[in-house]
Design a protein around this motif. Structure first.
Motif, PDB file in Angstrom:
ATOM      1  N   ALA A  71       0.854  -1.181   0.000  1.00 25.62           N
ATOM      2  CA  ALA A  71       0.000   0.000   0.000  1.00 25.62           C
ATOM      3  C   ALA A  71       0.899   1.242   0.000  1.00 25.62           C
ATOM      4  CB  ALA A  71      -0.898   0.002   1.233  1.00 25.62           C
ATOM      5  N   HIS A  72       0.451   2.247  -0.712  1.00 29.70           N
ATOM      6  CA  HIS A  72       1.191   3.505  -0.750  1.00 29.70           C
ATOM      7  C   HIS A  72       1.096   4.230   0.599  1.00 29.70           C
ATOM      8  CE1 HIS A  72       1.743   2.632  -4.841  1.00 29.70           C
ATOM      9  NE2 HIS A  72       0.700   3.326  -5.372  1.00 29.70           N
ATOM     10  N   LEU A  73       2.201   4.947   0.921  1.00 33.02           N
ATOM     11  CA  LEU A  73       2.238   5.777   2.131  1.00 33.02           C
ATOM     12  C   LEU A  73       2.190   7.244   1.721  1.00 33.02           C
ATOM     13  CD1 LEU A  73       5.003   3.972   4.258  1.00 33.02           C
ATOM     14  CD2 LEU A  73       2.525   3.785   4.478  1.00 33.02           C
ATOM     15  N   TYR A  74       1.312   7.970   2.335  1.00 32.08           N
ATOM     16  CA  TYR A  74       1.113   9.372   1.981  1.00 32.08           C
ATOM     17  C   TYR A  74       1.501  10.267   3.179  1.00 32.08           C
ATOM     18  CZ  TYR A  74      -1.617   7.302  -1.786  1.00 32.08           C
ATOM     19  OH  TYR A  74      -2.017   6.548  -2.858  1.00 32.08           O
ATOM     20  N   GLY A  75       1.937  11.475   2.848  1.00 28.97           N
ATOM     21  CA  GLY A  75       2.324  12.433   3.898  1.00 28.97           C
ATOM     22  C   GLY A  75       3.546  11.971   4.682  1.00 28.97           C
ATOM     23  N   VAL A  76       4.539  11.491   3.954  1.00 27.49           N
ATOM     24  CA  VAL A  76       5.750  11.008   4.627  1.00 27.49           C
ATOM     25  C   VAL A  76       6.533  12.210   5.195  1.00 27.49           C
ATOM     26  CG1 VAL A  76       7.907   9.757   4.339  1.00 27.49           C
ATOM     27  CG2 VAL A  76       5.852   9.006   3.123  1.00 27.49           C
ATOM     28  N   ARG A  77       6.992  12.071   6.420  1.00 25.54           N
ATOM     29  CA  ARG A  77       7.753  13.141   7.087  1.00 25.54           C
ATOM     30  C   ARG A  77       8.777  12.498   8.019  1.00 25.54           C
ATOM     31  NH1 ARG A  77       2.602  12.844   8.513  1.00 25.54           N
ATOM     32  NH2 ARG A  77       2.039  12.358  10.688  1.00 25.54           N
ATOM     33  N   VAL A  78       9.957  13.179   8.128  1.00 23.36           N
ATOM     34  CA  VAL A  78      11.073  12.724   8.965  1.00 23.36           C
ATOM     35  C   VAL A  78      11.322  13.795  10.032  1.00 23.36           C
ATOM     36  CG1 VAL A  78      13.500  12.069   9.044  1.00 23.36           C
ATOM     37  CG2 VAL A  78      12.091  11.398   7.097  1.00 23.36           C
ATOM     38  N   VAL A  79      11.441  13.348  11.266  1.00 23.17           N
ATOM     39  CA  VAL A  79      11.719  14.239  12.400  1.00 23.17           C
ATOM     40  C   VAL A  79      12.994  13.754  13.075  1.00 23.17           C
ATOM     41  CG1 VAL A  79      10.878  15.155  14.583  1.00 23.17           C
ATOM     42  CG2 VAL A  79       9.265  14.691  12.727  1.00 23.17           C
ATOM     43  N   ASP A  80      14.000  14.695  13.206  1.00 24.41           N
ATOM     44  CA  ASP A  80      15.286  14.375  13.842  1.00 24.41           C
ATOM     45  C   ASP A  80      15.610  15.490  14.836  1.00 24.41           C
ATOM     46  OD1 ASP A  80      17.807  13.623  14.603  1.00 24.41           O
ATOM     47  OD2 ASP A  80      18.531  13.247  12.584  1.00 24.41           O
ATOM     48  N   PRO A  81      15.614  15.209  16.136  1.00 20.73           N
ATOM     49  CA  PRO A  81      15.894  16.277  17.118  1.00 20.73           C
ATOM     50  C   PRO A  81      17.294  16.862  16.999  1.00 20.73           C
ATOM     51  CG  PRO A  81      14.853  14.393  18.178  1.00 20.73           C
ATOM     52  CD  PRO A  81      15.225  13.953  16.793  1.00 20.73           C
ATOM     53  N   ALA A  82      18.250  16.117  16.407  1.00 19.73           N
ATOM     54  CA  ALA A  82      19.621  16.627  16.294  1.00 19.73           C
ATOM     55  C   ALA A  82      19.828  17.498  15.080  1.00 19.73           C
ATOM     56  CB  ALA A  82      20.599  15.458  16.258  1.00 19.73           C
ATOM     57  N   VAL A  83      18.780  17.771  14.331  1.00 19.57           N
ATOM     58  CA  VAL A  83      18.864  18.565  13.106  1.00 19.57           C
ATOM     59  C   VAL A  83      18.070  19.842  13.313  1.00 19.57           C
ATOM     60  CG1 VAL A  83      18.317  18.610  10.647  1.00 19.57           C
ATOM     61  CG2 VAL A  83      19.172  16.522  11.705  1.00 19.57           C
ATOM     62  N   PRO A  84      18.578  21.000  12.870  1.00 22.03           N
ATOM     63  CA  PRO A  84      17.787  22.228  12.981  1.00 22.03           C
ATOM     64  C   PRO A  84      16.429  22.085  12.297  1.00 22.03           C
ATOM     65  CG  PRO A  84      20.050  22.737  12.379  1.00 22.03           C
ATOM     66  CD  PRO A  84      19.926  21.255  12.298  1.00 22.03           C
ATOM     67  N   ALA A  85      15.457  22.779  12.812  1.00 23.53           N
ATOM     68  CA  ALA A  85      14.094  22.682  12.283  1.00 23.53           C
ATOM     69  C   ALA A  85      14.054  23.087  10.816  1.00 23.53           C
ATOM     70  CB  ALA A  85      13.150  23.565  13.096  1.00 23.53           C
ATOM     71  N   GLY A  86      13.411  22.236  10.021  1.00 27.30           N
ATOM     72  CA  GLY A  86      13.265  22.516   8.598  1.00 27.30           C
ATOM     73  C   GLY A  86      14.443  22.136   7.746  1.00 27.30           C
ATOM     74  N   ALA A  87      15.448  21.480   8.319  1.00 26.82           N
ATOM     75  CA  ALA A  87      16.636  21.137   7.536  1.00 26.82           C
ATOM     76  C   ALA A  87      16.447  19.853   6.730  1.00 26.82           C
ATOM     77  CB  ALA A  87      17.844  20.988   8.455  1.00 26.82           C
ATOM     78  N   VAL A  88      15.503  18.988   7.106  1.00 25.21           N
ATOM     79  CA  VAL A  88      15.292  17.718   6.395  1.00 25.21           C
ATOM     80  C   VAL A  88      14.402  17.982   5.181  1.00 25.21           C
ATOM     81  CG1 VAL A  88      14.478  15.356   6.582  1.00 25.21           C
ATOM     82  CG2 VAL A  88      15.536  16.466   8.557  1.00 25.21           C
ATOM     83  N   ARG A  89      14.902  17.616   4.031  1.00 34.52           N
ATOM     84  CA  ARG A  89      14.149  17.787   2.782  1.00 34.52           C
ATOM     85  C   ARG A  89      13.987  16.417   2.110  1.00 34.52           C
ATOM     86  NH1 ARG A  89      14.542  23.233   1.326  1.00 34.52           N
ATOM     87  NH2 ARG A  89      14.614  24.413   3.279  1.00 34.52           N
ATOM     88  N   GLY A 122       4.211   7.726   7.966  1.00 35.13           N
ATOM     89  CA  GLY A 122       3.431   7.771   6.728  1.00 35.13           C
ATOM     90  C   GLY A 122       2.020   7.230   6.960  1.00 35.13           C
ATOM     91  N   ASP A 123       1.041   7.719   6.214  1.00 35.17           N
ATOM     92  CA  ASP A 123      -0.361   7.336   6.404  1.00 35.17           C
ATOM     93  C   ASP A 123      -0.855   6.483   5.219  1.00 35.17           C
ATOM     94  OD1 ASP A 123      -0.416   8.834   8.747  1.00 35.17           O
ATOM     95  OD2 ASP A 123      -0.994  10.671   7.665  1.00 35.17           O
ATOM     96  N   ILE A 124      -1.794   5.513   5.539  1.00 36.20           N
ATOM     97  CA  ILE A 124      -2.529   4.735   4.524  1.00 36.20           C
ATOM     98  C   ILE A 124      -3.999   5.106   4.688  1.00 36.20           C
ATOM     99  CG2 ILE A 124      -3.061   2.436   3.631  1.00 36.20           C
ATOM    100  CD1 ILE A 124      -0.539   1.416   4.976  1.00 36.20           C
ATOM    101  N   PRO A 125      -4.499   6.040   3.920  1.00 33.73           N
ATOM    102  CA  PRO A 125      -5.874   6.524   4.125  1.00 33.73           C
ATOM    103  C   PRO A 125      -6.930   5.426   3.938  1.00 33.73           C
ATOM    104  CG  PRO A 125      -4.632   8.052   2.778  1.00 33.73           C
ATOM    105  CD  PRO A 125      -3.811   6.817   2.891  1.00 33.73           C
ATOM    106  N   SER A 126      -6.737   4.498   2.999  1.00 35.59           N
ATOM    107  CA  SER A 126      -7.756   3.469   2.743  1.00 35.59           C
ATOM    108  C   SER A 126      -7.924   2.527   3.930  1.00 35.59           C
ATOM    109  CB  SER A 126      -7.378   2.659   1.496  1.00 35.59           C
ATOM    110  OG  SER A 126      -6.125   2.018   1.687  1.00 35.59           O
ATOM    111  N   LEU A 127      -6.860   2.313   4.647  1.00 36.10           N
ATOM    112  CA  LEU A 127      -6.935   1.435   5.822  1.00 36.10           C
ATOM    113  C   LEU A 127      -6.973   2.230   7.127  1.00 36.10           C
ATOM    114  CD1 LEU A 127      -4.305  -1.281   4.837  1.00 36.10           C
ATOM    115  CD2 LEU A 127      -6.786  -1.363   4.585  1.00 36.10           C
ATOM    116  N   GLN A 128      -6.882   3.558   7.030  1.00 39.50           N
ATOM    117  CA  GLN A 128      -6.875   4.430   8.202  1.00 39.50           C
ATOM    118  C   GLN A 128      -5.788   4.004   9.190  1.00 39.50           C
ATOM    119  OE1 GLN A 128     -10.820   4.569   9.867  1.00 39.50           O
ATOM    120  NE2 GLN A 128     -11.707   5.640   8.091  1.00 39.50           N
TER     121      GLN A 128
END
Length: 463
Positions: A71-89, A122-128
């Protein structure tokens, strides 16, 4: 029989297929379907073995995301406390089924251990459902730095002996080097190109010309004594050392430890020569005047002129009775050999009071240096003496003028001069004293007049 068996084999899979499909679909999107691995400057397993990165250098973190589900994953996001905010692209916000996605973070390294746990969602909307994965990551920021300060103490130059050139002075330069990094520094050396000192030429104590190991936050002192000619000089200290730590660049390359340097400067001035105190300056004795006898000096034969007094150049010799007329009579007991007017050859000798006529006190040293006792008050002139002027001498008017110009003026003239020079406050005090005296007189009059009137009235009644 064989035909029925064949039909059964064909029908049974079709009957079981609807029950098997939902289970396969759900299993393809389970919790273990999303995985993440992180590399820091090309080094994997950074959570266990964080790579070393020089403070201020670039840190590159790469997050590799793998979706093993169907299943596809939507709205993928990475959070790293050791990285300045907004540095992960990330390249996108969707991670396809059975696909991969890479996210990158670039930032500058800071000092110290920088470990953290990165998280991807990441989210799977069809399976919630929301899938997540974590990875331990980090790096070590190596901060190496030196700070150098210096202080100069100037010593006064000594005498150069018989040399005619200027005396050189000495200066003691104290260098203080401090490790403000977070790793020990090795073989720290100090030089001074401005003073011609090579690295390691300073005295750093037990280590000789270098500091073997300088711990983080520690300081060491090195000194150097230099001799220079008089004038202004400039010191330019340079300290160098290394922490001997290999670090990793953004692409994973190994970088050798750099040479850390620190600089300082100071300006000092050496005086031309040590000043000699006035008490130490030798004073040559003043030669005594040779005794000589003046023909018309009025002294005894063979006696040095000036032993009894000092003459006034250009004055007219006054006979024995004229000293009182001029008002220049000497004090009692003055030596009888007082000198007369210098240059008046053949003039009659001055009497015993002529020492006062010359304006010199009786206590005159033999070398001609006068002793300054209180000047005696001269006696006022007598009328007979003022008129006794022999022929050829000064006229009476001239003698009177000379008398007026001298300090032996009449009391009325001196009082007038004092009143003329009297200030404002002096006048107020004098007027106050006069007013007080006048007030006493007025009070006495006010008491006596009524008494006289009363006595007159009583006398009239009795009569």
């Amino acid at each position: 029989m064989s035909g029925g068996l064949l039909v059964g084999l064909l029908v049974l899979p079709c009957l079981a297929l609807p029950g098997l499909l939902p289970a396969a679909w759900a299993g393809g999107a389970g919790d273990g379907a999303l995985r993440m691995t992180v590399t820091v400057n090309g080094r994997g397993h950074s959570g266990l073995r964080p790579p070393t990165v020089r403070v201020g250098a670039q840190v590159v973190k790469r997050y590799r995301l793998v979706n093993s589900g169907e299943a596809h994953l939507y709205g993928v996001r990475v959070v790293d406390p050791a990285v300045p905010a907004g540095a992960v692209r990330c390249a996108g916000r969707t991670l396809a089924a059975l696909g991969e996605l890479e996210c990158v973070a670039r930032f500058r390294a800071v000092g110290g251990m920088r470990r953290a746990t990165a998280r991807v969602e990441g989210d799977i909307p069809s399976l919630q459902r929301r899938l997540a994965a974590t990875a331990r990551t980090g790096y070590v920021g190596v901060a190496g730095g030196l700070r150098l300060t210096e202080r100069v103490t100037v010593s006064a130059p000594g005498r150069s002996g018989r040399s005619l050139g200027p005396a050189w002075g000495s200066a003691t330069v104290a260098y203080t080097v401090t490790n403000h990094g977070n790793r020990p520094l090795h073989a720290v050396r100090i030089g001074d190109p401005g003073l011609g000192l090579a690295p390691g030429a300073t005295d750093c104590g037990a280590g000789g010309g270098a500091v073997a190991v300088l711990a983080p936050g520690a300081s060491a002192r090195c000194t150097a004594v230099v001799r220079r000619p008089p004038g202004t000089h400039r010191s330019t200290g340079v300290a160098s050392g290394s922490d001997r730590i290999t670090t990793y660049g953004p692409r994973g390359e190994r970088l050798p430890a750099p040479v850390l340097t620190a600089r300082s400067s100071a300006v000092f001035t050496l005086p031309s020569r040590a000043s000699t105190p006035p008490s130490a300056v030798p004073v040559e004795p003043k030669p005594k005047p040779k005794p000589r006898t003046a023909a018309g000096s009025g002294g005894a034969p063979g006696r040095p002129a000036g032993s009894g007094g000092v003459g006034v150049a250009g004055a007219v010799a006054v006979p024995r009775g004229a000293a009182g007329a001029v008002g220049l009579a000497g004090a009692a007991g003055a030596p009888a050999g007082a000198t007369g007017a210098a240059g008046a050859a053949g003039a009659p000798a001055a009497p015993a009071g002529a020492a006062g006529a010359a304006g010199v006190a009786p206590g005159v040293a033999a070398e001609g240096l006068p002793v300054l006792p209180p000047a005696p008050t001269p006696a006022p002139p007598t009328p007979a003496a003022s008129l006794a002027v022999p022929p050829g001498s000064l006229a009476p008017s001239a003698l009177v003028a000379e008398q007026r110009s001298d300090s032996t003026a009449p009391p009325s003239a001196r009082r007038a001069a004092v009143l003329d020079n009297e200030g404002f406050l002096g006048r107020l005090r004098r007027r106050g004293r006069e007013a007080s005296e006048l007030g006493i007189v007025v009070i006495l009059l006010l008491l006596l007049i009524p008494a006289a009137i009363a006595a007159a009235l009583l006398g009239n009644r009795r009569g």
